[in-house]
Motif scaffolding. Structure first.
Motif, PDB file in Angstrom:
ATOM      1  N   LYS A  46       0.912  -1.185  -0.082  1.00  0.00           N
ATOM      2  CA  LYS A  46       0.057  -0.048   0.036  1.00  0.00           C
ATOM      3  C   LYS A  46       0.642   1.389   0.084  1.00  0.00           C
ATOM      4  O   LYS A  46       0.711   2.007  -0.371  1.00  0.00           O
ATOM      5  CB  LYS A  46      -1.063   0.042   1.162  1.00  0.00           C
ATOM      6  N   GLU A 187      -6.525   0.319   5.914  1.00  0.00           N
ATOM      7  CA  GLU A 187      -7.446  -0.659   5.340  1.00  0.00           C
ATOM      8  C   GLU A 187      -6.527  -1.476   4.198  1.00  0.00           C
ATOM      9  O   GLU A 187      -5.798  -0.934   3.381  1.00  0.00           O
ATOM     10  CB  GLU A 187      -8.524   0.152   4.565  1.00  0.00           C
ATOM     11  N   GLY A 188      -6.788  -2.859   4.285  1.00  0.00           N
ATOM     12  CA  GLY A 188      -6.124  -3.650   3.311  1.00  0.00           C
ATOM     13  C   GLY A 188      -4.573  -4.139   3.624  1.00  0.00           C
ATOM     14  O   GLY A 188      -4.155  -4.952   2.969  1.00  0.00           O
ATOM     15  N   ASP A 191      -4.537  -7.636   5.045  1.00  0.00           N
ATOM     16  CA  ASP A 191      -4.764  -8.646   3.971  1.00  0.00           C
ATOM     17  C   ASP A 191      -3.282  -8.710   3.228  1.00  0.00           C
ATOM     18  O   ASP A 191      -2.939  -9.913   2.782  1.00  0.00           O
ATOM     19  CB  ASP A 191      -5.742  -8.348   3.012  1.00  0.00           C
TER      20      ASP A 191
END
Length: 291
Positions: A46, A187-188, A191
């Motif tokens: 990210k 967020e993310g 993952d």
């Protein structure tokens, strides 16, 4: 932010293979980004994808992490120079062009140790909360006392107690998602971390970075990052977290020529908490290195 998806490449080293995520950009300045202990290249996706429209990005899985298959024996691990040797072997396989060494935590120290050994110096180093402890800490590592003390360290104990088997990925995510520090991540990011940090084993999944190897990294400090900073031969920029920072020898880094910028409101795991802010800082310092 670039929509370009990274390629996965494998580099042959003398004792195995190193996996890396690559966002290719022919002719552009190259950023080699090195992750921290227990993490992996994909855990920084990210952050790195925000830089891929301007730079070529190569993010390797360090020895003992992610999809890299280089041997990692905790019983023989004494310092982080092994990571620097691996990165130099990777750099030897790349086309020559201006490059920047960047990294978080252990990866930041690896960048310093790498720069110290390179004949072809990087354009600069961009380090997010590297592990720079007081000089006395590194001195103790060279004494017999260290063999008695290291198992008492909370980080070592925590790593050795870490669970390392799950029946499926959702079970891991369920366990981690609501617990600090993972609950503070953007967020993310969780993952991405799990995508690069789990490997299939019989009946389920295990951590790609074995807890014993993570613990060995916490316990192996027969290196000198401040000396490496003095010998890096390139400008050094450091982003220091406000909370739980591992940049403890600020004076030593400053005397070595590093420029230290505070990051308010974030912890040592800032790249996971605020990848956008960390990417913006890297872009700014890389542009400064070019001037």
């Amino acid at each position: 932010m670039s929509d370009l998806k990274p390629e996965t490449r494998r580099f042959t080293l003398p004792d195995g293979e190193m996996a890396a995520l690559v966002w290719p950009k022919p002719g552009a300045t190259r950023i080699i980004f090195l992750h921290g202990n227990g993490f992996n290249a994909r855990s920084g996706a990210k952050l790195l994808e925000r830089l891929a429209d301007r730079y070529e990005i190569i993010a390797p899985d360090l020895r003992g992490h992610g999809a890299t298959t280089l041997p990692a024996d905790p019983a023989r691990h004494r310092d982080w120079h092994v990571y620097a040797r691996d990165i130099i072997a990777l750099l030897d396989q790349l086309d020559p062009r201006p490059f920047v060494l960047a990294g978080h935590s252990m990866g930041g120290v690896t960048a310093l140790l790498t720069a110290e050994k390179l004949e072809q110096k990087p354009r600069g180093l961009a380090l997010i909360d590297p592990v720079i402890l007081p000089g006395s800490f590194y001195a103790i590592n060279h004494t017999p006392l260290w063999h008695v003390m290291w198992r008492r360290f909370p980080l070592v104990q925590g790593a050795l107690r870490r669970g390392n088997f799950w029946t499926d990925v959702d079970a891991v995510k369920t366990r981690y998602a609501g617990r600090p520090p993972f609950s503070y991540w953007d967020e993310g990011v969780l993952d991405d971390y799990l995508a690069g940090g789990l490997k299939p084993v019989e009946g389920g999944f295990a951590l790609a970075c074995a807890p014993a190897w993570e613990a060995a990294n916490y316990a192996s400090h027969r290196h000198d990052p401040v000396r490496a900073a003095r010998r890096a031969g390139a400008p050094i920029a450091v982003l220091k977290a406000e909370k739980a920072s591992t940049v403890r020898d600020v004076a030593g880094l400053t005397r070595a020529g590093a420029v230290i910028t505070p990051l308010p409101g974030h912890s040592h795991l800032a790249p996971m908490e605020n990848p956008a802010a960390c990417a913006e800082w890297i872009a700014q310092v890389v542009e400064g290195f070019s001037q």
